[in-house]
Design an enzyme around this catalytic site. Structure first.
Site, short mmCIF file in Angstrom:
data_model
loop_
_atom_site.label_atom_id
_atom_site.label_comp_id
_atom_site.label_asym_id
_atom_site.label_seq_id
_atom_site.Cartn_x
_atom_site.Cartn_y
_atom_site.Cartn_z
N ARG A 4 48.17 36.23 50.67
CA ARG A 4 47.74 35.41 51.79
C ARG A 4 47.92 33.94 51.44
NH1 ARG A 4 42.10 36.01 54.98
NH2 ARG A 4 41.39 36.64 52.93
N THR B 110 47.73 28.60 55.42
CA THR B 110 47.91 29.17 56.77
C THR B 110 47.15 30.48 56.96
OG1 THR B 110 49.81 30.50 56.11
CG2 THR B 110 50.27 28.25 56.82
N ASP C 137 35.95 44.36 46.73
CA ASP C 137 37.41 44.25 46.59
C ASP C 137 37.94 45.58 46.03
OD1 ASP C 137 39.70 41.80 46.09
OD2 ASP C 137 40.00 43.75 45.13
N ASP D 180 39.98 45.30 42.76
CA ASP D 180 39.13 45.03 41.59
C ASP D 180 38.33 46.26 41.19
OD1 ASP D 180 39.98 42.47 41.38
OD2 ASP D 180 38.20 41.54 42.28
N1 URA Z 1 40.30 43.76 50.81
C1 URA Z 1 39.37 44.35 50.02
O1 URA Z 1 39.68 44.80 48.93
N2 URA Z 1 38.11 44.44 50.46
C2 URA Z 1 37.72 43.98 51.66
O2 URA Z 1 36.55 44.11 52.00
C3 URA Z 1 38.70 43.37 52.47
C4 URA Z 1 39.98 43.27 52.03
#
Ligand code: URA
Length: 210
Positions: A105, A109, A201, A204
């Protein structure tokens, strides 16, 4: 034709997902559960594949046995979290062709920028299944599907673990022809684009990074 949105409410899926959401769940358990859940989700996303029959001989007689028609499926993982879903699905569909799309990302932007793309050939003859555990803003998912369509894919399905209402709306607006299969639709996105209540995440949690 699959519905635009399928939520897999099977008790095993929901139970496993709840353990994955728990912040105390270890990386090892998270990974194992993701692999298990991806088998169950793969079962749903491959519903209504085109079928044909093949003449075979059982020990008793000949029969026209049902088989999946057409070329091998294409599984497209959105890096990096998509790989967690991919591993499980490949156990169920070991002959599938595999592609990878890398998107990040842009901090200015907030739009997805492609940094990697390697897709199977003859996508126009295959059913493609795009996998990413989290359908959050929907920007990278919509961009990945766009790449596939530009490469010739005509029949595409999207598989995730969790979806936000915002992500579903984004995908429906950009790609109304792409059915979404998910284990749950959560409440909303927070200011950082995380799904709430979510599971944090996904990359992660599955790779043990922070
Ligand atoms: N990506 C993720 O890993 N977790 C989220 O909550 C949103 C996007």
């Amino acid at each position: 034709m699959l519905d635009h949105l399928t939520v897999v409410s099977h008790p095993l899926v929901q139970h496993k997902l709840s353990i994955m959401r728990d912040k105390e769940t270890s990386t090892a358990s998270f990974r194992r559960l993701l692999r298990e859940i991806s088998l169950l989700l793969a079962y749903e996303v491959t519903r209504e594949l085109p079928m044909t029959t093949e003449r075979i001989e059982t020990p008793l007689c000949a029969m026209d046995a049902p088989t999946i028609d057409g070329k091998k499926l294409a599984l497209i993982s959105i890096l990096r979290a998509g790989n967690g879903l991919l591993d499980g699905i490949l156990e169920l569909i070991p002959a599938a062709r595999v592609g990878f799309v890398g998107l990040y990302r842009d901090p200015e932007t907030l739009q997805p920028v492609q940094y990697y793309c390697k897709l199977p050939d003859r996508l126009e003859e295959r059913v493609s299944i795009v996998v990413d555990p989290m359908l959050a803003t929907g920007n990278s998912s919509a961009a990945a599907v766009e790449l596939l369509k530009k490469a010739g894919a005509r029949e595409i399905r999207f598989l995730c673990l969790l979806a936000s209402p915002e992500g579903i709306a984004r995908m429906k607006a950009a790609h109304p022809d792409v059915p979404i299969v998910t284990a749950a639709v959560d409440s909303h996105l927070d200011d950082h684009g995380y799904i709430v209540p979510g599971l944090g995440d996904a990359g992660d949690r599955m790779f043990g990074t922070r």
